[in-house]
Design an enzyme around this catalytic site. Structure first.
Site, mmCIF file in Angstrom:
data_model
loop_
_atom_site.group_PDB
_atom_site.id
_atom_site.type_symbol
_atom_site.label_atom_id
_atom_site.label_comp_id
_atom_site.label_asym_id
_atom_site.label_seq_id
_atom_site.Cartn_x
_atom_site.Cartn_y
_atom_site.Cartn_z
ATOM 1 N N PRO A 185 27.400 78.532 38.122
ATOM 2 C CA PRO A 185 28.094 77.511 37.336
ATOM 3 C C PRO A 185 28.152 77.904 35.853
ATOM 4 O O PRO A 185 27.123 77.989 35.194
ATOM 5 C CB PRO A 185 27.250 76.254 37.535
ATOM 6 C CG PRO A 185 26.289 76.582 38.622
ATOM 7 C CD PRO A 185 26.119 78.064 38.606
ATOM 8 N N GLU A 186 29.364 78.191 35.378
ATOM 9 C CA GLU A 186 29.599 78.436 33.956
ATOM 10 C C GLU A 186 30.434 77.249 33.449
ATOM 11 O O GLU A 186 30.572 76.257 34.163
ATOM 12 C CB GLU A 186 30.335 79.772 33.760
ATOM 13 C CG GLU A 186 29.583 80.951 34.383
ATOM 14 C CD GLU A 186 30.294 82.290 34.225
ATOM 15 O OE1 GLU A 186 31.072 82.446 33.272
ATOM 16 O OE2 GLU A 186 30.055 83.190 35.055
ATOM 17 N N LYS A 205 26.783 75.054 29.390
ATOM 18 C CA LYS A 205 26.602 74.873 30.831
ATOM 19 C C LYS A 205 25.659 73.724 31.145
ATOM 20 O O LYS A 205 25.204 73.567 32.276
ATOM 21 C CB LYS A 205 26.049 76.172 31.442
ATOM 22 C CG LYS A 205 26.912 77.391 31.147
ATOM 23 C CD LYS A 205 26.182 78.686 31.436
ATOM 24 C CE LYS A 205 26.960 79.874 30.871
ATOM 25 N NZ LYS A 205 26.191 81.126 30.921
ATOM 26 N N HIS A 222 17.029 72.402 50.256
ATOM 27 C CA HIS A 222 17.105 72.813 48.853
ATOM 28 C C HIS A 222 17.181 71.616 47.895
ATOM 29 O O HIS A 222 17.352 71.797 46.702
ATOM 30 C CB HIS A 222 18.311 73.728 48.632
ATOM 31 C CG HIS A 222 18.290 74.955 49.485
ATOM 32 N ND1 HIS A 222 17.232 75.838 49.458
ATOM 33 C CD2 HIS A 222 19.162 75.437 50.390
ATOM 34 C CE1 HIS A 222 17.472 76.826 50.317
ATOM 35 N NE2 HIS A 222 18.631 76.597 50.906
ATOM 36 N N ARG A 251 17.611 78.607 44.517
ATOM 37 C CA ARG A 251 16.689 79.543 43.849
ATOM 38 C C ARG A 251 15.764 78.887 42.828
ATOM 39 O O ARG A 251 15.007 79.560 42.151
ATOM 40 C CB ARG A 251 17.484 80.681 43.201
ATOM 41 C CG ARG A 251 18.170 81.518 44.244
ATOM 42 C CD ARG A 251 18.651 82.831 43.718
ATOM 43 N NE ARG A 251 19.437 83.505 44.733
ATOM 44 C CZ ARG A 251 20.103 84.633 44.529
ATOM 45 N NH1 ARG A 251 20.075 85.213 43.362
ATOM 46 N NH2 ARG A 251 20.781 85.178 45.500
ATOM 47 N N ARG A 258 23.448 93.117 32.138
ATOM 48 C CA ARG A 258 24.135 92.465 33.259
ATOM 49 C C ARG A 258 25.141 93.394 33.904
ATOM 50 O O ARG A 258 25.748 94.246 33.243
ATOM 51 C CB ARG A 258 24.888 91.206 32.754
ATOM 52 C CG ARG A 258 23.988 90.125 32.240
ATOM 53 C CD ARG A 258 23.148 89.511 33.361
ATOM 54 N NE ARG A 258 22.137 88.591 32.857
ATOM 55 C CZ ARG A 258 20.837 88.691 33.121
ATOM 56 N NH1 ARG A 258 20.390 89.675 33.858
ATOM 57 N NH2 ARG A 258 19.991 87.816 32.652
#
Length: 294
Positions: A2-3, A58, A114, A133, A284
Site C-alpha cells: 500500500p502506497e 501512507k 491474519h 507479515r 531496494r
DNA sequence: CCTTGTGTTCTCCG
DNA sequence: CCGGAGAACACAAG
C-alpha cells in the site's frame, strides 16, 4: 504494497462506509499490533464515532469524536483494512446475501488467521485490520501528537504544494540519488517502490542519477510524471501485486499500467526493444530501461 | 536467500 | 569534536 494510491482508495471508500457510525465493540486479537500508546483501545473507541478520515503519505488517520483522538493505521507491506457489511436484508424470511456474494461484500470469511484488530459498528458492519507479515500497526494519539507526526512528512504529490519550483528546490539541495529522494517520506509523501520506478521510467530518467546532476528539462518531466502516475493509480484504485486489497477485499487495477516494476528480463513496454534491467538502488530492488531512461 | 516501509543506528564530512 | 545528512542496518514472515 500500500502506497499513496492504495491508501487513498481505502480512505475514500471507508469514509462512505463508516463515518458517523457508533462503535459498539473492539477486539484486539494481537496486542503487538498496537504501537506504544497511553490509551486503552476498547475503552476509548467503544461508544465513539469516526467523524473524518484523513491521509498523510501512507498513514491513515481516523478522527474520533469524543474523546477527540485519532486512530492512526499504517499498513506497511501487507496490512489490510477490510469492512464487512452485515448487509443481511431479510425478504420473506430469506436472507438475500446468504450463500451469495453481493456487491461490496468481502468474498472470504473474517476474521481469519491474519486478523489483528476488529472494530464493530452499530447495526452496520465490522472493520478488520489484517496483516500477514505483522509490520503494520494501529496507534491512538491526541490531536497534538497527530499534528506532530503529520509535520514529519514532506510534500503531498496531489496537493497544490507540489509545484515545479518546490520539486526543483528539493532535487537541487539534496545530495542523494533520485530513487532515495522519491522514497524518502520526509521529502515527498506517499511514494513507495512501485511508483518510484514507474515515475522514473515515465520521466525518462535513471533512478540512480544524482539529483544534483538533473537538468531542468528532466526535472520538469519528473514533475509531470509524478502527477500523472499517482493520479492514474488513484483512478485505477491502486496496484495489487501480492496482498493489497481495498476495503471491499477487491484488487487494484493499476498492474496493467506498470511499465517496469517486476518486469526485469522482459521486453520494455515503452520502446518495445530493450530488456528491463534490475539492480539495487537505495537498498531496494529497482527496475528500469536503459534505452528509455538516461 | 529474497521481498518492503520505516525507525534506529552508524558513518562520514565540513 | 560537533552536528547534520545520508547510508546502512533491523525488523517480520512467507
Amino acid at each position: 504494497m500500500p502506497e499513496l494510491p492504495e491508501v487513498e482508495t481505502i480512505r475514500q471508500d471507508l469514509r462512505k462506509k463508516l463515518l458517523n457510525k457508533k462503535i459498539v465493540q473492539v477486539v484486539v486479537v494481537r496486542e503487538k499490533a498496537i504501537r506504544e500508546t497511553k490509551f486503552a483501545l476498547p475503552e476509548k473507541l467503544i461508544g465513539n464515532k469516526v467523524v473524518e478520515i484523513e491521509r498523510v503519505g501512507k498513514l491513515i488517520m481516523l478522527k474520533l469524536q469524543k474523546p477527540a483522538l485519532y486512530l492512526l493505521v499504517h499498513l506497511k507491506m501487507t496490512g489490510q483494512l477490510i469492512y464487512k457489511s452485515k448487509n443481511n436484508i431479510v425478504v420473506g424470511g430469506h436472507s438475500l446475501t446468504e450463500g451469495t456474494k453481493s456487491h461490496g461484500e468481502v468474498s472470504w470469511e473474517l476474521p481469519d488467521k491474519h486478523t489483528q484488530i476488529i472494530i464493530e459498528f452499530e447495526k452496520d458492519g465490522t472493520l478488520y485490520f489484517n496483516d500477514m507479515r505483522r509490520f503494520g500497526y494501529a496507534r491512538l494519539v491526541t490531536p497534538e501528537q497527530k499534528e506532530l507526526i503529520a509535520a514529519t512528512y514532506g510534500i503531498e504529490p496531489l496537493t497544490k504544494n507540489f509545484t515545479l519550483t518546490n520539486l526543483t528546490e528539493l532535487l537541487k539541495k539534496k545530495k542523494t540519488n533520485l530513487k532515495a529522494l522519491l522514497l524518502n517520506q520526509a521529502f515527498i509523501a506517499g511514494i513507495g517502490n512501485i511508483y518510484a520506478d514507474e515515475i522514473c521510467h515515465m520521466a525518462g530518467v535513471l533512478p540512480d542519477r544524482n539529483t544534483a546532476t538533473l537538468k531542468d528539462v528532466e526535472i520538469k518531466k519528473l514533475f509531470q510524471a509524478t502527477q500523472k502516475v499517482i493520479k492514474l493509480a488513484v483512478k485505477e484504485r491502486g496496484t495489487t501485486f501480492n496482498s493489497y486489497v481495498d476495503s471491499d477485499g477487491k484488487k487494484g487495477n493499476f498492474v496493467r499500467f506498470l511499465k517496469v516494476y517486476e518486469r526485469s528480463k522482459m521486453k520494455c513496454l515503452t520502446c518495445k526493444i530493450a530488456i528491463i534491467q534490475k539492480k539495487k538502488v537505495a537498498g531496494r530492488g529497482t527496475h528500469y530501461c536503459l534505452k528509455c531512461q538516461r
